[in-house]
Design an enzyme around this catalytic site. Structure first.
Site, PDB file in Angstrom:
ATOM      1  N   TYR A 147       0.680  12.099   5.064  1.00  0.00           N
ATOM      2  CA  TYR A 147       1.271  11.835   3.750  1.00  0.00           C
ATOM      3  C   TYR A 147       1.463  10.338   3.613  1.00  0.00           C
ATOM      4  CZ  TYR A 147       4.504  12.009  -0.221  1.00  0.00           C
ATOM      5  OH  TYR A 147       5.101  11.836  -1.445  1.00  0.00           O
ATOM      6  N   ASP A 242       0.037   2.969   8.221  1.00  0.00           N
ATOM      7  CA  ASP A 242       1.164   3.347   7.376  1.00  0.00           C
ATOM      8  C   ASP A 242       2.347   3.603   8.298  1.00  0.00           C
ATOM      9  OD1 ASP A 242       3.043   4.354   5.725  1.00  0.00           O
ATOM     10  OD2 ASP A 242       1.813   5.947   4.851  1.00  0.00           O
ATOM     11  N   LYS A 270      11.504   3.035   4.517  1.00  0.00           N
ATOM     12  CA  LYS A 270      12.583   3.764   5.196  1.00  0.00           C
ATOM     13  C   LYS A 270      13.590   2.849   5.902  1.00  0.00           C
ATOM     14  CE  LYS A 270       9.872   8.001   5.331  1.00  0.00           C
ATOM     15  NZ  LYS A 270      10.407   9.134   4.643  1.00  0.00           N
TER      16      LYS A 270
HETATM   17  N1  PMP Z   1       4.069   6.979   4.014  1.00  0.00           N
HETATM   18  C1  PMP Z   1       4.649   7.726   4.969  1.00  0.00           C
HETATM   19  C2  PMP Z   1       4.058   7.740   6.356  1.00  0.00           C
HETATM   20  C3  PMP Z   1       5.777   8.491   4.667  1.00  0.00           C
HETATM   21  O1  PMP Z   1       6.337   9.244   5.626  1.00  0.00           O
HETATM   22  C4  PMP Z   1       6.296   8.461   3.360  1.00  0.00           C
HETATM   23  C5  PMP Z   1       7.519   9.262   2.961  1.00  0.00           C
HETATM   24  N2  PMP Z   1       7.934  10.240   3.783  1.00  0.00           N
HETATM   25  C6  PMP Z   1       5.666   7.662   2.414  1.00  0.00           C
HETATM   26  C7  PMP Z   1       4.558   6.931   2.775  1.00  0.00           C
HETATM   27  C8  PMP Z   1       6.165   7.588   1.001  1.00  0.00           C
HETATM   28  O2  PMP Z   1       7.368   6.910   0.961  1.00  0.00           O
HETATM   29  P1  PMP Z   1       8.370   7.098  -0.284  1.00  0.00           P
HETATM   30  O3  PMP Z   1       8.895   8.501  -0.195  1.00  0.00           O
HETATM   31  O4  PMP Z   1       9.399   6.039  -0.063  1.00  0.00           O
HETATM   32  O5  PMP Z   1       7.575   6.862  -1.514  1.00  0.00           O
END
Ligand code: PMP
Length: 430
Positions: A147, A242, A270
């Site tokens: 994701y 990511d 995060k």
């Molecule tokens: N990339 C990763 C690896 C994530 O775990 C997440 C959210 N869990 C995101 C992107 C998206 O982040 P956000 O919910 O702050 O948009």
């Protein structure tokens, strides 16, 4: 455990907010029952509106490493709020946080410049735009069950809530938006190579969660990240780590530090925001120089770099720099892993534990989970029973088989004992 007030709030919310939640992962659809509504958090614990206390193993989906309402973070936010929450212009906090990020990440990560945004979704979306702008190519290779936020191009075989709800993709995404998104199984270098060969000269980027967290916790096979690095270089594609989830969690310098791999671009979020909405993307100077106003790749944000969020992020990164933080997290994680493995053996449950640092998933299946297909073979009903029994014992576990639990520095010996006792009982009930 009485959760009447939560149930009533949930019912009312369902008439105003889709599913009663502002992010689908918060819903209990996959596990059944009503999600508790919280009014307060402190350290490792959350307190719901009915007065129940829970040991929090979700940690705002990994955004909190130092527990709820850590005094240093709270003080930084309070002081900043008194000076104004958003200027729509530059403030020293942006420079301080940018500097702290560059110092925290190892030279190996190669972040020379970065841009702050407000969510992980913005960070990954912008990183891909930059990769496309730099390479003049449009292809993006991602992994099924990963994701990267909810930008159109990533909503193909996505993990997290998309996987939890059993959706293959999302309605409303134009075919053209995902036309250049190629998806292969995690940990499968041969599949990556095959796509790169077949799409020769068209791939702008490979984007990867260096430790997958959004299909449950799936570590990279030893040759996976080095192999991706080599393949990306050979095919002229950028490698995007990511690290929205893994950044400042698996090590101060994230997965780049832990695995010693240098990506071309990194996305962070995060923990970077200490509980406020902050994310970032960064990389080599020659790449970042392409971002507007310096270059032709446009990206902007009204609230980006606001002083409130920068203060929370800075306080959080200062805590991460204290000696022993990551050794402590590793030790706590190992104790929980070993305790869970023992409980599984003793109770005869058909489950396995996968962990990297302070990210952990109990998969209700016997064989190792190396990719999304393996994860999907888990018994999600057994997981739902486990989840409900943990909740009844005051343990807040992520309400999906396809998510990782997160731990932080507020989790100590008492929390380890409570968690393991609850898990043993939850597993033992079959
Ligand atoms: N990339 C990763 C690896 C994530 O775990 C997440 C959210 N869990 C995101 C992107 C998206 O982040 P956000 O919910 O702050 O948009």
């Amino acid at each position: 455990m009485n959760r009447n007030r939560s149930a009533s709030l949930q019912r009312r919310a369902e008439s105003l907010i889709p599913g009663g939640v502002d992010s689908p992962v918060r819903s209990f659809r996959a596990v059944g029952g009503n999600p508790p509504w919280f009014e307060r958090g402190s350290g490792a614990y959350l307190y719901d509106v009915d007065g129940n206390r829970y040991l929090d193993c979700i940690a705002s989906w990994g955004a909190l490493l130092f527990g709820h309402a850590h005094p240093a973070v709270t003080a930084a936010i309070t002081a900043a709020a008194a000076r104004g929450s958003s200027f729509g212009a530059s403030c020293p906090g942006e420079l301080e946080l940018a500097d702290a990020v560059v110092r925290a990440l190892p030279a190996a990560a190669g972040i020379e410049m970065l841009r702050f945004v407000n969510s992980g979704t913005e960070a990954t979306m912008s990183a891909v735009r930059l990769a496309r702008g730099f390479t003049g190519r449009e292809g993006v290779l991602k992994f099924s069950g990963a994701y990267h936020g909810h930008a159109d191009l990533f909503l193909v075989e996505a993990g997290s809530g998309v996987a939890t709800l059993g959706l293959a993709t999302s309605a409303g995404v134009p075919a053209g938006a995902v036309f250049n998104t190629h998806t292969v199984p995690y940990n499968d270098l041969a599949a990556v190579e095959a796509v790169l060969e077949q799409q020769r000269g068209t791939m702008a980027a490979i984007i990867v969660e260096p430790v997958a967290g959004n299909m449950g916790c799936v570590p990279p096979a030893p040759d996976f990240l080095p192999g991706l690095r080599a393949l990306a270089t050979r095919h002229g594609a950028l490698l995007i780590f990511d690290e929205v989830m893994t950044g400042f969690r698996l090590a101060r310098g994230g997965a780049s530090e832990r695995y010693g791999i240098r990506p071309d671009l990194v996305t962070l979020g995060k923990i970077l925001g200490g509980g406020l909405p902050v994310a970032a993307y960064g990389g080599r100077r020659d790449l970042m120089n392409l971002i507007a106003p310096l270059g032709p790749v446009y990206q902007a944000g009204t609230l980006s770099g606001n002083p409130l969020a920068m203060a929370a992020g800075l306080a959080s990164l200062e805590l991460a720099a204290a000696p022993g933080v990551y050794e402590g997290l590793e030790a706590w994680g190992l104790e929980i892993e070993q305790g869970l493995v023992q409980a599984i053996a003793d109770t005869g449950a058909s489950a396995r534990v996968q962990r990297v640092g302070s990210m952990l998933t109990v998969f209700f299946c016997a064989p190792p989970v190396a990719n999304f297909a393996d994860a999907r073979a888990s018994d999600t009903r057994a997981f739902a029973r486990f989840h409900a029994r943990m909740l009844e014992q005051g343990i807040l576990w992520p309400p999906s088989q396809f998510e990782a639990a997160f731990f932080g520095t507020a989790h100590g010996p008492a929390e380890a004992a409570a968690l393991l006792a609850a898990a043993r009982s939850a597993l033992g009930e079959g």
